[in-house]
Design a protein around this motif. Structure first.
Motif, mmCIF file in Angstrom:
data_model
loop_
_atom_site.group_PDB
_atom_site.id
_atom_site.type_symbol
_atom_site.label_atom_id
_atom_site.label_comp_id
_atom_site.label_asym_id
_atom_site.label_seq_id
_atom_site.Cartn_x
_atom_site.Cartn_y
_atom_site.Cartn_z
ATOM 1 N N MET A 151 0.829 -1.191 0.000
ATOM 2 C CA MET A 151 0.000 0.000 0.000
ATOM 3 C C MET A 151 0.859 1.234 0.000
ATOM 4 S SD MET A 151 -2.230 2.332 0.683
ATOM 5 C CE MET A 151 -1.385 3.568 1.565
ATOM 6 N N VAL A 152 2.130 1.128 0.333
ATOM 7 C CA VAL A 152 3.004 2.296 0.395
ATOM 8 C C VAL A 152 4.242 2.027 -0.440
ATOM 9 C CG1 VAL A 152 4.246 1.541 2.449
ATOM 10 C CG2 VAL A 152 4.015 3.970 1.994
ATOM 11 N N SER A 153 4.793 3.105 -0.979
ATOM 12 C CA SER A 153 5.990 2.932 -1.789
ATOM 13 C C SER A 153 7.151 2.467 -0.905
ATOM 14 C CB SER A 153 6.346 4.240 -2.503
ATOM 15 O OG SER A 153 6.617 5.254 -1.561
ATOM 16 N N ASP A 154 8.054 1.690 -1.487
ATOM 17 C CA ASP A 154 9.168 1.118 -0.724
ATOM 18 C C ASP A 154 10.089 2.184 -0.146
ATOM 19 O OD1 ASP A 154 8.371 -1.491 -1.020
ATOM 20 O OD2 ASP A 154 9.435 -1.728 -2.932
ATOM 21 N N LYS A 155 10.219 3.313 -0.819
ATOM 22 C CA LYS A 155 11.132 4.355 -0.343
ATOM 23 C C LYS A 155 10.658 4.972 0.979
ATOM 24 C CE LYS A 155 8.987 7.801 -3.319
ATOM 25 N NZ LYS A 155 9.090 8.545 -4.527
ATOM 26 N N ASN A 156 9.379 4.852 1.318
ATOM 27 C CA ASN A 156 8.846 5.436 2.549
ATOM 28 C C ASN A 156 8.326 4.380 3.521
ATOM 29 O OD1 ASN A 156 9.266 8.091 1.620
ATOM 30 N ND2 ASN A 156 7.367 8.021 0.465
ATOM 31 N N ARG A 157 8.646 3.124 3.317
ATOM 32 C CA ARG A 157 8.063 2.046 4.110
ATOM 33 C C ARG A 157 8.383 2.169 5.599
ATOM 34 N NH1 ARG A 157 5.105 -1.815 3.272
ATOM 35 N NH2 ARG A 157 5.361 -1.860 1.040
ATOM 36 N N ALA A 158 9.618 2.452 5.987
ATOM 37 C CA ALA A 158 9.987 2.517 7.409
ATOM 38 C C ALA A 158 9.220 3.638 8.113
ATOM 39 C CB ALA A 158 11.489 2.720 7.563
ATOM 40 N N LEU A 159 9.148 4.794 7.483
ATOM 41 C CA LEU A 159 8.401 5.912 8.067
ATOM 42 C C LEU A 159 6.920 5.568 8.170
ATOM 43 C CD1 LEU A 159 8.233 8.828 9.104
ATOM 44 C CD2 LEU A 159 8.008 9.562 6.717
ATOM 45 N N PHE A 160 6.380 4.947 7.129
ATOM 46 C CA PHE A 160 4.966 4.561 7.128
ATOM 47 C C PHE A 160 4.671 3.582 8.271
ATOM 48 C CE2 PHE A 160 1.547 1.682 5.803
ATOM 49 C CZ PHE A 160 0.528 2.602 5.594
ATOM 50 N N GLU A 161 5.526 2.592 8.456
ATOM 51 C CA GLU A 161 5.310 1.607 9.521
ATOM 52 C C GLU A 161 5.401 2.247 10.897
ATOM 53 O OE1 GLU A 161 8.035 -1.556 8.617
ATOM 54 O OE2 GLU A 161 6.813 -2.256 6.932
ATOM 55 N N PHE A 162 6.362 3.168 11.093
ATOM 56 C CA PHE A 162 6.475 3.883 12.363
ATOM 57 C C PHE A 162 5.219 4.707 12.634
ATOM 58 C CE2 PHE A 162 7.363 7.952 14.427
ATOM 59 C CZ PHE A 162 7.739 7.501 15.693
ATOM 60 N N LEU A 163 4.778 5.452 11.640
ATOM 61 C CA LEU A 163 3.601 6.297 11.821
ATOM 62 C C LEU A 163 2.335 5.473 12.023
ATOM 63 C CD1 LEU A 163 4.336 9.142 9.250
ATOM 64 C CD2 LEU A 163 4.500 9.247 11.745
ATOM 65 N N THR A 164 2.257 4.305 11.409
ATOM 66 C CA THR A 164 1.097 3.433 11.603
ATOM 67 C C THR A 164 1.013 2.965 13.051
ATOM 68 O OG1 THR A 164 1.172 2.702 9.302
ATOM 69 C CG2 THR A 164 0.000 1.291 10.850
ATOM 70 N N VAL A 165 2.128 2.530 13.606
ATOM 71 C CA VAL A 165 2.147 2.103 15.010
ATOM 72 C C VAL A 165 1.798 3.286 15.912
ATOM 73 C CG1 VAL A 165 3.641 1.288 16.886
ATOM 74 C CG2 VAL A 165 3.748 0.201 14.629
ATOM 75 N N PHE A 166 2.410 4.434 15.658
ATOM 76 C CA PHE A 166 2.144 5.638 16.447
ATOM 77 C C PHE A 166 0.657 6.006 16.375
ATOM 78 C CE2 PHE A 166 1.881 10.266 16.874
ATOM 79 C CZ PHE A 166 2.484 10.425 18.119
ATOM 80 N N GLU A 167 0.088 5.923 15.189
ATOM 81 C CA GLU A 167 -1.322 6.260 14.974
ATOM 82 C C GLU A 167 -2.242 5.310 15.749
ATOM 83 O OE1 GLU A 167 -3.857 7.428 11.067
ATOM 84 O OE2 GLU A 167 -2.639 5.620 10.905
ATOM 85 N N ILE A 168 -1.986 4.028 15.697
ATOM 86 C CA ILE A 168 -2.828 3.047 16.394
ATOM 87 C C ILE A 168 -2.729 3.225 17.903
ATOM 88 C CG2 ILE A 168 -3.102 0.573 16.848
ATOM 89 C CD1 ILE A 168 -2.424 0.169 13.834
ATOM 90 N N VAL A 169 -1.521 3.471 18.418
ATOM 91 C CA VAL A 169 -1.361 3.720 19.853
ATOM 92 C C VAL A 169 -2.122 4.986 20.247
ATOM 93 C CG1 VAL A 169 0.330 4.380 21.626
ATOM 94 C CG2 VAL A 169 0.818 2.476 20.071
ATOM 95 N N ASN A 170 -2.009 6.025 19.428
ATOM 96 C CA ASN A 170 -2.704 7.286 19.704
ATOM 97 C C ASN A 170 -4.218 7.095 19.700
ATOM 98 O OD1 ASN A 170 -2.918 10.043 20.196
ATOM 99 N ND2 ASN A 170 -2.941 10.536 18.021
ATOM 100 N N ILE A 171 -4.739 6.329 18.770
ATOM 101 C CA ILE A 171 -6.178 6.057 18.705
ATOM 102 C C ILE A 171 -6.619 5.297 19.955
ATOM 103 C CG2 ILE A 171 -7.932 4.680 17.491
ATOM 104 C CD1 ILE A 171 -6.452 5.495 14.871
ATOM 105 N N GLY A 172 -5.863 4.281 20.351
ATOM 106 C CA GLY A 172 -6.192 3.527 21.560
ATOM 107 C C GLY A 172 -6.186 4.404 22.801
ATOM 108 N N LEU A 173 -5.168 5.249 22.933
ATOM 109 C CA LEU A 173 -5.097 6.161 24.077
ATOM 110 C C LEU A 173 -6.261 7.146 24.078
ATOM 111 C CD1 LEU A 173 -1.273 6.954 24.262
ATOM 112 C CD2 LEU A 173 -2.643 5.683 25.917
ATOM 113 N N SER A 174 -6.644 7.618 22.910
ATOM 114 C CA SER A 174 -7.762 8.555 22.810
ATOM 115 C C SER A 174 -9.060 7.911 23.293
ATOM 116 C CB SER A 174 -7.916 9.029 21.367
ATOM 117 O OG SER A 174 -9.046 9.839 21.241
ATOM 118 N N VAL A 175 -9.325 6.702 22.857
ATOM 119 C CA VAL A 175 -10.551 6.007 23.259
ATOM 120 C C VAL A 175 -10.551 5.768 24.770
ATOM 121 C CG1 VAL A 175 -11.848 3.848 23.056
ATOM 122 C CG2 VAL A 175 -10.977 4.976 20.997
#
Length: 188
Positions: free
Chosen positions: A1-25
């Protein structure tokens, strides 16, 4: 779903986003509990407004999690699509319109996004190189606007749709700023 050149950043932000959503709820559920069971009776009807904000602050991150929106610009176009559990045009319009706080605005924004940002064949053709390069092999139902056609002609419908959103946001922000100033003056 994401280009290979940005994969590490995408994976970091995905984890950060899911943790943030959980904390918000969790935080907002705790806030609702405190408002309902632990708040002073002196706050009166203000409690219902606090609960409404807490519910909205649960609704928005959950919707964000379900849609996982991707908002992009490509040359003269702006698009938004979802790559989460809900990926339809309806779900991305629901996400986009959830920024408003009242039902009339919500209804208007949803309808304006669905109709005005509805994707025509020219926008789809214009965006195809972007999808082929960044999201090869994937297919998304998306909304977006193309401000200039492939032959360089200005597309006024896209401009007016975006200006309509900007006008609504400016109006709402003006009310928020005005009310904030009035509240500060009253409290002083």
């Amino acid at each position: 779903m994401v280009s290979d050149k940005n994969r590490a950043l995408f994976e970091f932000l995905t984890v950060f986003e899911i943790v943030n959503i959980g904390l918000s709820v969790v935080t907002n559920l705790l806030l609702i509990y405190l408002i309902v069971y632990r708040s002073s009776k002196e706050i009166g009807a203000y409690r219902f407004m606090l609960i409404a904000f807490a519910i909205n602050d649960i609704y928005f991150p959950v919707l964000h999690f379900l849609t996982l929106p991707v908002i992009c610009s490509y040359k003269d176009a702006f698009i938004m699509f979802a790559h989460g559990i809900l990926t339809s045009k309806f779900s991305i319009c629901l996400f986009g319109s959830s920024f408003s706080q009242t039902m009339p605005l919500l209804s208007h924004l949803f309808a304006n996004m669905y109709v005005s940002y509805g994707t025509d064949s020219e926008t789809r053709e214009y965006m195809q190189p972007f999808f082929d390069e960044e999201f090869a092999g994937e297919h998304y139902d998306f909304i977006g606007v193309l401000y200039y056609s492939t032959n360089g002609a200005f597309r006024p419908s896209a401009f007016f749709a975006t200006m309509g959103f900007n006008t609504i946001m400016t109006f709402c922000m003006s009310i928020i700023v005005g009310c904030s100033i009035a509240i500060v003056k009253h409290l002083r």
